[in-house]
Design a protein around this motif. Structure first.
Motif, PDB file in Angstrom:
ATOM      1  N   LEU A 211       0.859  -1.191   0.000  1.00  0.00           N
ATOM      2  CA  LEU A 211       0.000   0.000   0.000  1.00  0.00           C
ATOM      3  C   LEU A 211       0.892   1.237   0.000  1.00  0.00           C
ATOM      4  O   LEU A 211       1.776   1.367   0.857  1.00  0.00           O
TER       5      LEU A 211
ATOM      6  N   ILE B  55      -2.075  -6.364   3.704  1.00  0.00           N
ATOM      7  CA  ILE B  55      -1.041  -5.314   3.545  1.00  0.00           C
ATOM      8  C   ILE B  55       0.260  -5.909   4.089  1.00  0.00           C
ATOM      9  O   ILE B  55       0.385  -6.136   5.290  1.00  0.00           O
TER      10      ILE B  55
ATOM     11  N   SER C 181      -3.601   0.878   9.565  1.00  0.00           N
ATOM     12  CA  SER C 181      -3.096  -0.330   8.888  1.00  0.00           C
ATOM     13  C   SER C 181      -2.572  -1.377   9.865  1.00  0.00           C
ATOM     14  O   SER C 181      -2.181  -2.471   9.449  1.00  0.00           O
TER      15      SER C 181
END
Ligand SMILES: NC(=O)c1ccc[n+]([C@@H]2O[C@H](COP(=O)([O-])OP(=O)(O)OC[C@H]3O[C@@H](n4cnc5c(N)ncnc54)[C@H](OP(=O)(O)O)[C@@H]3O)[C@@H](O)[C@H]2O)c1
Length: 277
Positions: free
Chosen positions: A20, A94, A135
């Protein structure tokens, strides 16, 4: 980017990994997206200018890579949360987060307002914090890696750059803090500190507006092309480096300031105007 670029897509170092990247619509972020994709990663592009990241995603997908584009302003909690929710909805992990979105407020202290400093921190510092925080759960699942894009200005402060430099010192401190704090979660942290790289950063004003036709005031002979910078950054991530300064002049400045700061005091006190204003 023509097909010759993609013909060089030979390395698969990041095959199976999802990266990302914030601020992927321009400069270093866009070049990182191309380089990670070229090395086999699936890339998730985010920035405020959706058309630009959609067009880059199309380019990467047409070249045989896999890219997704999601609009996100890192100064907005809701945008960042929606970005992470969209990633989850697409069932994407991620593995690597590159917190790259940023810009530079430039000018003498007495010419800047508190609002200028706030906007600088809202993007470069809180934008990074927001992205990392949102995240974290995904990174814990993959035991992934956080890449923070700092700056040589985060090592070497100078006049007319106090707002930007303060923000990048904060990013550097954050990298060091996160490294220890997240060790138990198996999450690695790489701090990248670029010197002058070709991009729009010195064409962007203190409100974050890009003046596309403005010339880059940084000397051309010092500026490193974005693809070369991206290769160096991706190599540092691959080697799990704790810290990487990008560009030869950047390395020299950081080293001099750390060991012989007095050699730079004269030049630093005079400062340089590194923006159209
Ligand atoms: N180029 C250099 O010489 C240099 C040197 C040291 C460090 N850096 C750092 O490298 C990073 C990338 O900058 P660059 O040089 O590639 O400049 P750039 O070409 O101007 O790119 C900046 C990127 O950040 C994004 N961005 C800015 N504000 C944002 C926001 N509020 N939310 C989401 N995205 C935002 C922009 O996308 P949108 O406008 O589409 O949102 C754009 O994609 C920055 O952190 C910068 O401080 C650059």
């Amino acid at each position: 980017m023509g097909s010759t670029f993609w013909r060089r897509r030979t390395s698969a170092r990041f095959s199976g990994k999802t990266v990302l990247i914030t601020g992927a619509s321009s400069g270093i972020g866009a070049a990182l997206a191309r380089e990670f994709a070229r090395q086999g990663a699936r890339v998730i592009l985010s920035a405020r200018r959706l058309q630009r990241i959609e067009s880059l995603a199309r380019e990467i997908n047409a070249g045989g890579g896999t890219a997704y584009a999601f609009a996100c302003d890192v100064t907005r909690d809701r945008d960042v949360d929606s970005l992470i929710a969209a990633i989850r909805l697409h069932d994407l992990p991620i593995d690597i987060l590159v917190a790259n979105a940023g810009f530079a407020v430039s000018g003498k202290f007495q010419d800047l307002s508190l609002e200028d400093y706030r906007l600088q921190f809202e993007t470069n510092v809180f934008g990074v914090l927001r992205t990392v925080r949102a995240s974290l759960a995904a990174l814990r699942r993959t035991r992934g890696c956080i890449v923070l894009i700092g700056s040589v200005a985060g090592h070497v402060p100078s006049p007319r750059q106090s707002a930007y430099s303060m923000s990048k010192f904060a990013v550097r401190a954050l990298a060091q803090g996160l490294r220890g704090d997240l060790r138990g979660d198996g999450i690695a942290v790489t701090l990248v500190s670029p010197g002058y790289i070709d991009s729009d950063i010195r064409r962007t004003d203190n409100r974050g507006r890009v003046h596309a036709s403005a010339a880059d005031p940084a000397p051309a002979w010092l500026r490193v092309p974005t693809p070369a910078a991206a290769r160096a950054i991706v190599a540092a991530v691959y080697r799990h480096k704790r810290e990487q300064v990008i560009t030869g002049h950047g390395k020299l400045l950081v080293w001099l300031y750390r060991h012989f700061p007095w050699t730079l005091y004269g030049a630093l006190d005079r400062g340089r105007h590194l923006r159209r204003d």
